[in-house]
Design an enzyme around this catalytic site. Structure first.
Site, PDB file in Angstrom:
ATOM      1  N   ILE A  84      19.426 -11.012   6.361  1.00 40.50           N
ATOM      2  CA  ILE A  84      18.298 -10.553   5.558  1.00 40.50           C
ATOM      3  C   ILE A  84      17.995 -11.575   4.457  1.00 40.50           C
ATOM      4  CG2 ILE A  84      17.402  -8.743   4.073  1.00 40.50           C
ATOM      5  CD1 ILE A  84      17.774  -7.941   7.025  1.00 40.50           C
ATOM      6  N   LYS A  85      16.757 -12.045   4.455  1.00 41.10           N
ATOM      7  CA  LYS A  85      16.324 -13.022   3.466  1.00 41.10           C
ATOM      8  C   LYS A  85      15.685 -12.284   2.291  1.00 41.10           C
ATOM      9  CE  LYS A  85      14.410 -17.683   3.847  1.00 41.10           C
ATOM     10  NZ  LYS A  85      13.517 -18.546   4.661  1.00 41.10           N
TER      11      LYS A  85
END
Length: 217
Positions: A84-85
């Protein structure tokens, strides 16, 4: 140092991964928007191309930490390689702390200072992405930032891995490796340029010419 491809283009990713030297992919909203279609389907397709042990960064777009966490918990189900960015904001840091506590891999992006990288590491980020090229654009040395982060992380044995991002040319890849980056994430154009050297081309031509003479003799 590992090499990731900074792309959302499935054709580019397949070509690069097939060569056996790319171990992950990073995407961002700009890259994804160029492809069209479903974000979910695109990330799933990318995950099907990347090694099972690799990482595929997919960015959340919520502004509050609650929105980010909710998005992240959905996106993580799209593939086992999904990371997850998150943006380096107070809400992004809080979301990182929560997601890291749940065992979800995170990549803190848009990092332009050592302080930001330290905050990400203390929040348990899996990766931190200093943007080399964008710092160079404003007259700062992006590689110096990578080196400073690497030195501090090494000194304090912080497990967060450094992804040198916003790579503009092959020399950035070399400099990132020398500076201590764990990973360089590179556009497909730069990846292809890494193969090129005029002496290699000259050598191949010479070998072919000499071999042709040998076969004729």
């Amino acid at each position: 140092m590992e090499l990731y491809l900074d792309s959302a283009n499935l054709e580019e990713i397949k070509k690069a991964v097939d060569l056996g030297v790319i171990t992950g992919v990073t995407t961002n909203p700009s890259l994804v928007s160029q492809q069209g279609g479903s974000f979910k389907d695109l990330i799933r397709e990318i995950c099907s191309l990347v090694p099972k042990t690799g990482s595929v960064s997919a960015e959340v777009m919520g502004e509050s930490w609650r929105e980010m966490v909710k998005e992240a918990e959905e996106i993580r189900t799209w593939g086992e390689q999904v990371t997850i960015k998150l943006p380096l904001t107070p809400d992004g840091i809080k979301a990182c702390t929560i997601l890291s506590g749940e065992g979800i891999k995170t990549n803190l992006t848009l990092v332009f200072s050592v302080n930001q990288a330290l905050l990400a590491a203390r929040a348990g980020a899996t990766f931190v992405s200093p943007f080399v090229g964008r710092l160079d654009d404003i007259g700062r040395n992006g590689i110096d930032l990578v080196a400073q982060i690497a030195s501090i992380f090494d000194h304090y044995q912080l497990p967060t891995r450094i992804i040198a991002a916003s790579i503009r040319h092959p020399q950035h890849v070399v400099d990132a490796a020398l500076a201590g980056a764990d990973i360089a994430t590179i556009p497909y154009k730069v990846f292809r340029q890494m193969f090129d050297h005029p002496l290699t081309e000259v050598g191949i031509k010479r070998f072919k010419a000499d071999w042709a003479k040998f076969k004729e003799s």
